[in-house]
Design a protein around this motif. Sequence first.
Motif, PDB file in Angstrom:
ATOM      1  N   ALA A  45       0.866  -1.173   0.000  1.00  0.00           N
ATOM      2  CA  ALA A  45       0.000   0.000   0.000  1.00  0.00           C
ATOM      3  C   ALA A  45       0.906   1.227   0.000  1.00  0.00           C
ATOM      4  N   GLY A  46       0.590   2.194  -0.836  1.00  0.00           N
ATOM      5  CA  GLY A  46       1.487   3.317  -1.062  1.00  0.00           C
ATOM      6  C   GLY A  46       1.315   4.486  -0.119  1.00  0.00           C
ATOM      7  N   TYR A  47       1.190   4.239   1.157  1.00  0.00           N
ATOM      8  CA  TYR A  47       1.134   5.326   2.126  1.00  0.00           C
ATOM      9  C   TYR A  47       1.904   4.932   3.373  1.00  0.00           C
ATOM     10  N   LYS A  48       2.273   5.941   4.161  1.00  0.00           N
ATOM     11  CA  LYS A  48       3.077   5.701   5.355  1.00  0.00           C
ATOM     12  C   LYS A  48       2.363   4.721   6.290  1.00  0.00           C
ATOM     13  N   ASP A  49       3.113   3.785   6.822  1.00  0.00           N
ATOM     14  CA  ASP A  49       2.587   2.734   7.701  1.00  0.00           C
ATOM     15  C   ASP A  49       1.514   1.892   7.018  1.00  0.00           C
ATOM     16  N   GLY A  50       1.580   1.837   5.688  1.00  0.00           N
ATOM     17  CA  GLY A  50       0.607   1.047   4.932  1.00  0.00           C
ATOM     18  C   GLY A  50       0.844  -0.441   5.095  1.00  0.00           C
ATOM     19  N   VAL A  51      -0.196  -1.176   4.857  1.00  0.00           N
ATOM     20  CA  VAL A  51      -0.142  -2.634   4.943  1.00  0.00           C
ATOM     21  C   VAL A  51       0.530  -3.170   3.688  1.00  0.00           C
ATOM     22  N   SER A  52       1.252  -4.266   3.830  1.00  0.00           N
ATOM     23  CA  SER A  52       1.811  -4.946   2.672  1.00  0.00           C
ATOM     24  C   SER A  52       1.530  -6.430   2.836  1.00  0.00           C
ATOM     25  N   GLY A  53       1.732  -7.174   1.766  1.00  0.00           N
ATOM     26  CA  GLY A  53       1.466  -8.597   1.872  1.00  0.00           C
ATOM     27  C   GLY A  53       1.732  -9.317   0.574  1.00  0.00           C
ATOM     28  N   ASN A 145       2.669  -2.014  -6.506  1.00  0.00           N
ATOM     29  CA  ASN A 145       2.692  -0.921  -5.537  1.00  0.00           C
ATOM     30  C   ASN A 145       1.429  -0.088  -5.731  1.00  0.00           C
ATOM     31  N   TYR A 146       0.480  -0.240  -4.805  1.00  0.00           N
ATOM     32  CA  TYR A 146      -0.789   0.473  -4.880  1.00  0.00           C
ATOM     33  C   TYR A 146      -0.629   1.882  -4.309  1.00  0.00           C
ATOM     34  N   PRO A 147      -1.393   2.846  -4.803  1.00  0.00           N
ATOM     35  CA  PRO A 147      -1.361   4.178  -4.207  1.00  0.00           C
ATOM     36  C   PRO A 147      -2.081   4.204  -2.856  1.00  0.00           C
ATOM     37  N   SER A 148      -2.936   3.212  -2.589  1.00  0.00           N
ATOM     38  CA  SER A 148      -3.633   3.080  -1.314  1.00  0.00           C
ATOM     39  C   SER A 148      -3.773   1.586  -1.028  1.00  0.00           C
ATOM     40  N   SER A 149      -4.679   1.206  -0.162  1.00  0.00           N
ATOM     41  CA  SER A 149      -4.880  -0.216   0.141  1.00  0.00           C
ATOM     42  C   SER A 149      -5.382  -0.943  -1.103  1.00  0.00           C
ATOM     43  N   PRO A 150      -5.017  -2.222  -1.286  1.00  0.00           N
ATOM     44  CA  PRO A 150      -5.498  -2.966  -2.449  1.00  0.00           C
ATOM     45  C   PRO A 150      -7.004  -3.162  -2.406  1.00  0.00           C
ATOM     46  N   ARG A 151      -7.590  -3.356  -3.562  1.00  0.00           N
ATOM     47  CA  ARG A 151      -9.050  -3.507  -3.666  1.00  0.00           C
ATOM     48  C   ARG A 151      -9.502  -4.788  -2.968  1.00  0.00           C
ATOM     49  N   LYS A 152     -10.760  -4.800  -2.618  1.00  0.00           N
ATOM     50  CA  LYS A 152     -11.358  -5.986  -2.003  1.00  0.00           C
ATOM     51  C   LYS A 152     -11.445  -7.104  -3.017  1.00  0.00           C
ATOM     52  N   ILE A 153     -11.406  -8.320  -2.544  1.00  0.00           N
ATOM     53  CA  ILE A 153     -11.451  -9.498  -3.417  1.00  0.00           C
ATOM     54  C   ILE A 153     -12.891  -9.847  -3.703  1.00  0.00           C
TER      55      ILE A 153
END
Length: 153
Positions: A45-53, A145-153
Amino acid sequence: MMKVLKNTFLLFVIALTLIKCKSVPKLQKEAPTSLKEAYSQKWNAGYKDGVSGTDLYIRLHDKSIILDSVYFKEHVVKLKRVSTDSLLFVGRLKINTKITSNLKQTSFSTFQINDRECIISYKKEANMSLQYYKISNIIMRQPINYPSSPRKI
């Protein structure tokens, strides 16, 4: 009295051992015929303290099996059918979140895998008992690398 207590304890230990041995899952030697491909893709996720996975995708040839869960990179997650493709399932492993799976309490804890392998649990429509299969040589795709959280599945 001590002899009765000792015998009761011994029977209890034997019963627990038999139950534990029966509950150890076994891997299927042959792949389910409906498995087509498996690949993984890291994301950030492309923001500070964003989630990754990492997302693990498993594509089927047909609907003869129902995918349940996956053990991948020391995580156990449920596999979800992608809404736009009924033959594609995804397991989303979020790395830096406070939610973690407790591997010791799952049936996957007996399996040994490397970073390019996973264990899936699935059911065949004809036989609804849970079965396990190891998928090897998982393809690693380029990270997203997303600009925000990834979309829902």
